[in-house]
Every structure is written in structure tokens, then in C-alpha cells.
Write an enzyme that holds these catalytic residues in place. Structure first.
Site, PDB file in Angstrom:
ATOM      1  N   GLY A 190       0.820  -1.216   0.000  1.00  0.00           N
ATOM      2  CA  GLY A 190       0.000   0.000   0.000  1.00  0.00           C
ATOM      3  C   GLY A 190       0.847   1.257   0.000  1.00  0.00           C
ATOM      4  O   GLY A 190       0.575   2.218  -0.729  1.00  0.00           O
ATOM      5  N   CYS A 191       1.908   1.241   0.807  1.00  0.00           N
ATOM      6  CA  CYS A 191       2.766   2.430   0.917  1.00  0.00           C
ATOM      7  C   CYS A 191       3.529   2.658  -0.382  1.00  0.00           C
ATOM      8  O   CYS A 191       3.777   3.803  -0.781  1.00  0.00           O
ATOM      9  CB  CYS A 191       3.715   2.280   2.097  1.00  0.00           C
ATOM     10  SG  CYS A 191       2.821   2.185   3.678  1.00  0.00           S
ATOM     11  N   THR A 192       3.896   1.579  -1.050  1.00  0.00           N
ATOM     12  CA  THR A 192       4.575   1.706  -2.338  1.00  0.00           C
ATOM     13  C   THR A 192       3.633   2.307  -3.367  1.00  0.00           C
ATOM     14  O   THR A 192       4.002   3.231  -4.102  1.00  0.00           O
ATOM     15  CB  THR A 192       5.086   0.321  -2.811  1.00  0.00           C
ATOM     16  OG1 THR A 192       6.035  -0.149  -1.853  1.00  0.00           O
ATOM     17  CG2 THR A 192       5.730   0.413  -4.181  1.00  0.00           C
TER      18      THR A 192
END
Length: 145
Positions: free
Chosen positions: A35-37
Site C-alpha cells: 500500500g505504501c509503495t
């Protein structure tokens, strides 16, 4: 709240460095997670149009600078990634605390976005944002189309 934190190279970056500019400070739980990527790549791909509208972007997580450097290299992140391992800045912004994760209440990083205006005041605070599609929603919220 004002802050000075190390970036991926260990160099100090202050919110004051951006005085007179609008800054998007987005908080994410952990570098190199799916998700953060996705979220970082969305900001990366939108950076030029956000900059043209007068916004700088800063990513903020509790990750150590070494991990942020790997994340930056792996995903060609083109804006500063800041490290807050003791979570003091995250806490000051209300982006660390109780949250729901898979139906359970846990303590952790709350995925959030803050827009700081030219005077250094928070013009917009969004908590529990979605990793996917957030940049498009933020652009709409900011009237950037």
C-alpha cells in the site's frame, strides 16, 4: 507543528525550509509495503503537476533513513522521505495512536495527509486515508482537477 527530521540520506529537513510554499506532508506506516509503495508511486507520478500548482511533497514514516534510501532507489521516489523513528512528529500531528486494523484496535501509524499553507498552518488534515486513489482524491479536494 514545526519539525526537523532526517531524510533518506540522513540530512536534516525542516518544515521551515518550505516557508512561503504549500507542502503536502503525507504519513505512511512502512516503506516498501504494497500500500505504501502504491501511494508513494502515485505521489511520484503526480509530483510535476503538484509542483506546478505550487505544492511540495514530503513523505513521513517511522522507518530508518537506510530503509528510506532503499525505498527511494527501488521505486524512483523523487521527493524527500523523512524518518521519525521515535514517532514524536507523528504523534504531534495525531498520526500515531489507536486505529482499526482488520477489525482490531491497535496502536500504530495512521495513514494521514496534511496540507500546510505558506504561513506554516495546517490547511487540510485527512486521517485514515486510503493508499490507493488517495492522490486523485487529494487533487480533487485541493481543486486541482
Amino acid at each position: 507543528p514545526a519539525f526537523t527530521l532526517p531524510d533518506a540520506d540522513g540530512k536534516p529537513v525542516s518544515l521551515a525550509d518550505y516557508a512561503g510554499r504549500k507542502v503536502i506532508v503525507y504519513v505512511y506506516p512502512a516503506a516498501m509495503t504494497p500500500g505504501c509503495t502504491k501511494q508513494a508511486c502515485d505521489f511520484r507520478d503526480s509530483l510535476q503537476s503538484l509542483a506546478a500548482a505550487g505544492y511540495a511533497v514530503l513523505g513521513l514514516s517511522p522507518d530508518k533513513p537506510e530503509k528510506l534510501a532503499k525505498f527511494r532507489e527501488r521505486d524512483a521516489v523523487n521527493f524527500p522521505l523523512l524518518s521519525d523513528p521515535d514517532k514524536a512528529v507523528l504523534t504531534a500531528y495525531g498520526a500515531f495512536g489507536e486505529k482499526k486494523l482488520y477489525g482490531k484496535t491497535v496502536v500504530g501509524v495512521i495513514r494521514s495527509t496534511f496540507v500546510v499553507d505558506e504561513a506554516g498552518n495546517i490547511a487540510l488534515a485527512q486521517y485514515n486515508v486510503k493508499a490507493t486513489g488517495h492522490v486523485a482524491k487529494l487533487r480533487k479536494d485541493l481543486g486541482l482537477g
